[in-house]
Structures are given as structure tokens and as C-alpha cells.
Design a protein around this motif. Structure first.
Motif, PDB file in Angstrom:
ATOM      1  N   ALA A   1     -15.416   6.351  10.623  1.00 27.68           N
ATOM      2  CA  ALA A   1     -16.414   5.361  11.028  1.00 27.68           C
ATOM      3  C   ALA A   1     -15.872   3.947  10.853  1.00 27.68           C
ATOM      4  CB  ALA A   1     -17.692   5.547  10.211  1.00 27.68           C
ATOM      5  N   MET A   2     -15.176   3.705   9.752  1.00 24.80           N
ATOM      6  CA  MET A   2     -14.598   2.386   9.505  1.00 24.80           C
ATOM      7  C   MET A   2     -13.532   2.040  10.548  1.00 24.80           C
ATOM      8  SD  MET A   2     -16.095   0.913   6.901  1.00 24.80           S
ATOM      9  CE  MET A   2     -17.539   1.563   7.776  1.00 24.80           C
ATOM     10  N   SER A   3     -12.768   3.055  10.958  1.00 26.19           N
ATOM     11  CA  SER A   3     -11.703   2.806  11.943  1.00 26.19           C
ATOM     12  C   SER A   3     -12.283   2.406  13.301  1.00 26.19           C
ATOM     13  CB  SER A   3     -10.826   4.056  12.100  1.00 26.19           C
ATOM     14  OG  SER A   3     -11.535   5.113  12.730  1.00 26.19           O
ATOM     15  N   TYR A   4     -13.541   2.818  13.569  1.00 30.82           N
ATOM     16  CA  TYR A   4     -14.197   2.466  14.834  1.00 30.82           C
ATOM     17  C   TYR A   4     -15.107   1.250  14.684  1.00 30.82           C
ATOM     18  CZ  TYR A   4     -12.673   6.728  17.227  1.00 30.82           C
ATOM     19  OH  TYR A   4     -11.924   7.700  17.821  1.00 30.82           O
ATOM     20  N   GLY A   5     -15.181   0.725  13.473  1.00 30.43           N
ATOM     21  CA  GLY A   5     -16.043  -0.427  13.245  1.00 30.43           C
ATOM     22  C   GLY A   5     -17.518  -0.072  13.261  1.00 30.43           C
ATOM     23  N   ALA A   6     -17.833   1.173  12.953  1.00 27.48           N
ATOM     24  CA  ALA A   6     -19.227   1.625  12.976  1.00 27.48           C
ATOM     25  C   ALA A   6     -19.943   1.252  11.684  1.00 27.48           C
ATOM     26  CB  ALA A   6     -19.276   3.134  13.184  1.00 27.48           C
ATOM     27  N   LYS A   7     -21.252   1.210  11.755  1.00 24.35           N
ATOM     28  CA  LYS A   7     -22.074   0.951  10.574  1.00 24.35           C
ATOM     29  C   LYS A   7     -22.319   2.271   9.843  1.00 24.35           C
ATOM     30  CE  LYS A   7     -26.592  -0.905   9.181  1.00 24.35           C
ATOM     31  NZ  LYS A   7     -27.878  -1.482   9.677  1.00 24.35           N
ATOM     32  N   VAL A   8     -22.088   2.286   8.540  1.00 19.39           N
ATOM     33  CA  VAL A   8     -22.280   3.506   7.751  1.00 19.39           C
ATOM     34  C   VAL A   8     -23.562   3.389   6.925  1.00 19.39           C
ATOM     35  CG1 VAL A   8     -21.360   4.961   5.906  1.00 19.39           C
ATOM     36  CG2 VAL A   8     -19.817   3.989   7.624  1.00 19.39           C
ATOM     37  N   ILE A   9     -24.423   4.385   7.060  1.00 16.08           N
ATOM     38  CA  ILE A   9     -25.684   4.424   6.318  1.00 16.08           C
ATOM     39  C   ILE A   9     -25.717   5.706   5.495  1.00 16.08           C
ATOM     40  CG2 ILE A   9     -28.206   4.523   6.481  1.00 16.08           C
ATOM     41  CD1 ILE A   9     -27.946   3.033   9.167  1.00 16.08           C
ATOM     42  N   LEU A  10     -25.903   5.567   4.193  1.00 13.17           N
ATOM     43  CA  LEU A  10     -25.990   6.741   3.325  1.00 13.17           C
ATOM     44  C   LEU A  10     -27.405   7.304   3.407  1.00 13.17           C
ATOM     45  CD1 LEU A  10     -23.994   5.427   0.221  1.00 13.17           C
ATOM     46  CD2 LEU A  10     -23.158   6.656   2.229  1.00 13.17           C
ATOM     47  N   GLY A  11     -27.527   8.504   3.954  1.00 12.43           N
ATOM     48  CA  GLY A  11     -28.852   9.055   4.239  1.00 12.43           C
ATOM     49  C   GLY A  11     -29.374  10.039   3.231  1.00 12.43           C
ATOM     50  N   ASP A  12     -28.579  10.376   2.218  1.00 10.07           N
ATOM     51  CA  ASP A  12     -29.028  11.340   1.219  1.00 10.07           C
ATOM     52  C   ASP A  12     -29.691  10.613   0.052  1.00 10.07           C
ATOM     53  OD1 ASP A  12     -29.486  13.684  -0.124  1.00 10.07           O
ATOM     54  OD2 ASP A  12     -27.380  14.281  -0.289  1.00 10.07           O
ATOM     55  N   ARG A  13     -30.504  11.340  -0.701  1.00 13.78           N
ATOM     56  CA  ARG A  13     -31.150  10.754  -1.874  1.00 13.78           C
ATOM     57  C   ARG A  13     -30.099  10.488  -2.956  1.00 13.78           C
ATOM     58  NH1 ARG A  13     -35.867  14.248  -4.552  1.00 13.78           N
ATOM     59  NH2 ARG A  13     -34.124  15.651  -4.932  1.00 13.78           N
ATOM     60  N   PRO A  14     -30.228   9.371  -3.697  1.00  8.22           N
ATOM     61  CA  PRO A  14     -29.273   9.078  -4.777  1.00  8.22           C
ATOM     62  C   PRO A  14     -29.132  10.271  -5.719  1.00  8.22           C
ATOM     63  CG  PRO A  14     -30.679   7.190  -4.405  1.00  8.22           C
ATOM     64  CD  PRO A  14     -31.223   8.295  -3.544  1.00  8.22           C
ATOM     65  N   VAL A  15     -27.894  10.611  -6.057  1.00  5.73           N
ATOM     66  CA  VAL A  15     -27.629  11.820  -6.835  1.00  5.73           C
ATOM     67  C   VAL A  15     -28.268  11.776  -8.220  1.00  5.73           C
ATOM     68  CG1 VAL A  15     -25.427  10.948  -7.728  1.00  5.73           C
ATOM     69  CG2 VAL A  15     -25.814  13.415  -7.564  1.00  5.73           C
ATOM     70  N   GLN A  16     -28.349  10.589  -8.832  1.00  3.89           N
ATOM     71  CA  GLN A  16     -28.939  10.491 -10.165  1.00  3.89           C
ATOM     72  C   GLN A  16     -30.406  10.899 -10.149  1.00  3.89           C
ATOM     73  OE1 GLN A  16     -27.214  10.153 -12.717  1.00  3.89           O
ATOM     74  NE2 GLN A  16     -25.303   9.437 -11.855  1.00  3.89           N
ATOM     75  N   ILE A  17     -31.121  10.529  -9.094  1.00  2.00           N
ATOM     76  CA  ILE A  17     -32.534  10.903  -8.979  1.00  2.00           C
ATOM     77  C   ILE A  17     -32.655  12.411  -8.794  1.00  2.00           C
ATOM     78  CG2 ILE A  17     -34.601  10.698  -7.538  1.00  2.00           C
ATOM     79  CD1 ILE A  17     -33.831   7.820  -6.986  1.00  2.00           C
ATOM     80  N   THR A  18     -31.786  12.974  -7.966  1.00  2.00           N
ATOM     81  CA  THR A  18     -31.813  14.420  -7.738  1.00  2.00           C
ATOM     82  C   THR A  18     -31.551  15.185  -9.033  1.00  2.00           C
ATOM     83  OG1 THR A  18     -31.111  14.215  -5.427  1.00  2.00           O
ATOM     84  CG2 THR A  18     -30.694  16.330  -6.504  1.00  2.00           C
ATOM     85  N   LEU A  19     -30.564  14.744  -9.797  1.00  2.00           N
ATOM     86  CA  LEU A  19     -30.230  15.422 -11.046  1.00  2.00           C
ATOM     87  C   LEU A  19     -31.363  15.310 -12.069  1.00  2.00           C
ATOM     88  CD1 LEU A  19     -26.474  14.395 -11.478  1.00  2.00           C
ATOM     89  CD2 LEU A  19     -27.378  16.587 -10.696  1.00  2.00           C
ATOM     90  N   ARG A  20     -31.972  14.135 -12.158  1.00  2.00           N
ATOM     91  CA  ARG A  20     -33.063  13.949 -13.121  1.00  2.00           C
ATOM     92  C   ARG A  20     -34.287  14.771 -12.750  1.00  2.00           C
ATOM     93  NH1 ARG A  20     -32.845   7.368 -14.220  1.00  2.00           N
ATOM     94  NH2 ARG A  20     -30.798   7.354 -15.234  1.00  2.00           N
ATOM     95  N   ARG A  21     -34.591  14.833 -11.459  1.00  2.00           N
ATOM     96  CA  ARG A  21     -35.744  15.623 -11.020  1.00  2.00           C
ATOM     97  C   ARG A  21     -35.477  17.121 -11.221  1.00  2.00           C
ATOM     98  NH1 ARG A  21     -39.711  13.375  -7.806  1.00  2.00           N
ATOM     99  NH2 ARG A  21     -39.972  15.314  -6.644  1.00  2.00           N
ATOM    100  N   THR A  22     -34.247  17.525 -10.993  1.00  2.00           N
ATOM    101  CA  THR A  22     -33.882  18.931 -11.195  1.00  2.00           C
ATOM    102  C   THR A  22     -34.066  19.327 -12.651  1.00  2.00           C
ATOM    103  OG1 THR A  22     -32.264  18.832  -9.395  1.00  2.00           O
ATOM    104  CG2 THR A  22     -32.032  20.637 -10.968  1.00  2.00           C
ATOM    105  N   TRP A  23     -33.579  18.484 -13.541  1.00  2.00           N
ATOM    106  CA  TRP A  23     -33.666  18.764 -14.977  1.00  2.00           C
ATOM    107  C   TRP A  23     -35.121  18.774 -15.443  1.00  2.00           C
ATOM    108  CZ3 TRP A  23     -30.663  20.857 -18.392  1.00  2.00           C
ATOM    109  CH2 TRP A  23     -30.851  20.640 -19.759  1.00  2.00           C
ATOM    110  N   ALA A  24     -35.906  17.826 -14.949  1.00  2.00           N
ATOM    111  CA  ALA A  24     -37.300  17.697 -15.385  1.00  2.00           C
ATOM    112  C   ALA A  24     -38.152  18.883 -14.945  1.00  2.00           C
ATOM    113  CB  ALA A  24     -37.902  16.404 -14.843  1.00  2.00           C
ATOM    114  N   LYS A  25     -37.826  19.490 -13.813  1.00  2.00           N
ATOM    115  CA  LYS A  25     -38.651  20.576 -13.288  1.00  2.00           C
ATOM    116  C   LYS A  25     -38.331  21.935 -13.906  1.00  2.00           C
ATOM    117  CE  LYS A  25     -40.195  18.756  -8.878  1.00  2.00           C
ATOM    118  NZ  LYS A  25     -40.552  19.104  -7.480  1.00  2.00           N
ATOM    119  N   MET A  26     -37.259  22.002 -14.692  1.00  2.00           N
ATOM    120  CA  MET A  26     -36.887  23.269 -15.315  1.00  2.00           C
ATOM    121  C   MET A  26     -37.593  23.424 -16.660  1.00  2.00           C
ATOM    122  SD  MET A  26     -32.787  23.316 -14.489  1.00  2.00           S
ATOM    123  CE  MET A  26     -32.506  25.005 -14.995  1.00  2.00           C
ATOM    124  N   SER A  27     -38.020  24.642 -16.955  1.00  2.00           N
ATOM    125  CA  SER A  27     -38.621  24.917 -18.258  1.00  2.00           C
ATOM    126  C   SER A  27     -37.538  24.846 -19.330  1.00  2.00           C
ATOM    127  CB  SER A  27     -39.251  26.310 -18.263  1.00  2.00           C
ATOM    128  OG  SER A  27     -38.248  27.313 -18.151  1.00  2.00           O
TER     129      SER A  27
END
Length: 221
Positions: free
Chosen positions: A57-83
Motif C-alpha cells: 500500500a505504501m509503495s502505491y501511495g495508498a491510505k492505510v486504515i487499521l480496521g481491527d479492534r485494538p488488541v489490548q481491548i480484545t485481550l482485556r475483554r477476553t480475560w474479563a469474560k472468563m471464569s
């Protein structure tokens, strides 16, 4: 945006420092260590396809947008939902699986047999049979988040190229055009009090000893 590639497996001291500095929670520390162990065995970098996509994408001069949820939030929610019991069992299961990983030859053979299957998603699906909350936070919630993000980007740009893991394709397609409460997916559980953390640590230690003892006697037989 990209971090340096590194195949070094973090030491115990480094993992403790990560946890003390609150960079990641206990789940994130062990999860990262497990991925590093597998990567070191196979001599590959997890997520290398996204690095290549970014560089292209950088080689074509394209705009890069990170579309996934921040990993820290995913990890914290995963841990919190486990017994508490699932947290204990999960941490020690992952720990011992990382120690007794198959040889690089066996791992590569397994990868070839699986073909184009998204191995990480497959592993999560299998583990979710024992830990039901895993697939909810690690796959389903992220499908919703990425579907919402991609739809928003598609409405704002004439041409969009999305690079996602194979295991998320069906979920993104399933949730396409559906209303998604993004704010609820970004909510981070409230941190526990010091006393609750102490009791959790004690419970994890006791449960871990019980699991370790069971595994030890099983292997001796």
C-alpha cells in the motif's frame, strides 16, 4: 505503524515486567509468549501477510486504515469474560502446550496438511469447546467491529482493498450492513480492587498446582 520483526521468545523476567508495567494482562503475556514460541519453531512471523499488504500500500501511495479492534481491548475483554476456573485452566494449558510443542518438522507438516485454512481461527474454535468465551471475543466481536469499520470506509472511498484473516471472512459477510454498537465493543472492564486481585492470584496458584500435579502424574503413567 509497524513494529520491528523479532523472533526472540521473551524471558520470564521480561514477561513479568510486561505484566507489572500493565502493558498487557496475564492472558496477553502468555498468549504473546505462546505465539513467539510457535513463530520461533516455524521461523515465521505471525501476521506477516498484513506487513506485506502495508508495504505494498505504501509503495502505491495508498491510505492505510487499521480496521481491527485494538488488541489490548480484545485481550482485556477476553480475560474479563472468563471464569476464574477457566482462567486458571487456560493459562496452565497454554503454558504446557508451549513447552511441549511438536518439532518444527511436525508443525510444518501439520500446516501443509491444513492447506489454506486459517490455523489461528481453527485453534480458537477448538479451544472454545473448552473455553466458550474465547470465540466470542477473539472472533465474533472482531467480525462485528471489522464489518462496521469496513462498511464505513467503503462509503467514504471509491476504491477499497481489505486484507483480513480467512477465518473472519464469513463473519464479516454475515454482519455486513447490519447495525453494530461499536462503543459497546470498545468497552474495557473495570479493574478489580487490590483484594480481589490477591484472591485471584491465590486461586490461580492453587488451581495451577492442582493442574500441574495432574499433568505430572498423567505423564508418568
Amino acid at each position: 505503524m509497524l513494529v520491528p520483526q523479532n523472533l526472540e521468545v521473551p524471558s520470564i523476567r521480561e514477561m513479568i515486567d510486561m505484566w507489572r508495567n500493565r502493558q498487557v494482562n496475564a492472558f496477553g503475556v502468555l498468549y504473546s509468549w505462546f505465539l513467539a514460541k510457535v513463530a520461533a519453531k516455524l521461523e515465521v512471523f505471525p501476521g506477516s501477510e498484513f506487513r506485506i499488504a502495508y508495504e505494498e500500500a505504501m509503495s502505491y501511495g495508498a491510505k492505510v486504515i487499521l480496521g481491527d479492534r485494538p488488541v489490548q481491548i480484545t485481550l482485556r475483554r477476553t480475560w474479563a469474560k472468563m471464569s476464574l476456573w477457566h482462567k486458571t485452566k487456560f493459562l496452565f494449558c497454554m503454558f504446557f502446550q508451549a513447552i511441549w510443542l511438536p518439532s518444527p518438522e511436525e508443525l510444518n507438516k501439520m500446516m501443509r496438511q491444513m492447506g489454506d485454512v486459517d490455523v489461528l481461527t481453527l485453534v480458537i474454535q477448538e479451544m472454545s469447546k473448552t473455553f466458550p468465551s474465547l470465540i466470542e471475543t477473539l472472533v465474533n466481536e472482531r467480525d462485528l467491529y471489522m464489518s462496521s469499520t469496513l462498511l464505513k470506509v467503503a462509503k467514504e472511498h471509491a476504491s477499497v482493498v481489505a486484507v483480513v484473516g480467512r477465518g473472519h471472512l464469513s463473519g464479516i459477510e454475515k454482519n455486513w450492513m447490519k447495525p453494530v454498537s461499536v462503543n459497546s465493543l470498545l468497552e474495557v472492564p473495570v479493574a478489580k480492587s487490590a483484594s480481589m486481585k490477591l484472591w485471584t492470584a491465590v486461586a490461580l496458584a492453587v488451581g495451577g498446582v492442582a493442574i500441574f500435579t495432574g499433568l505430572y502424574w498423567t505423564r508418568k503413567k
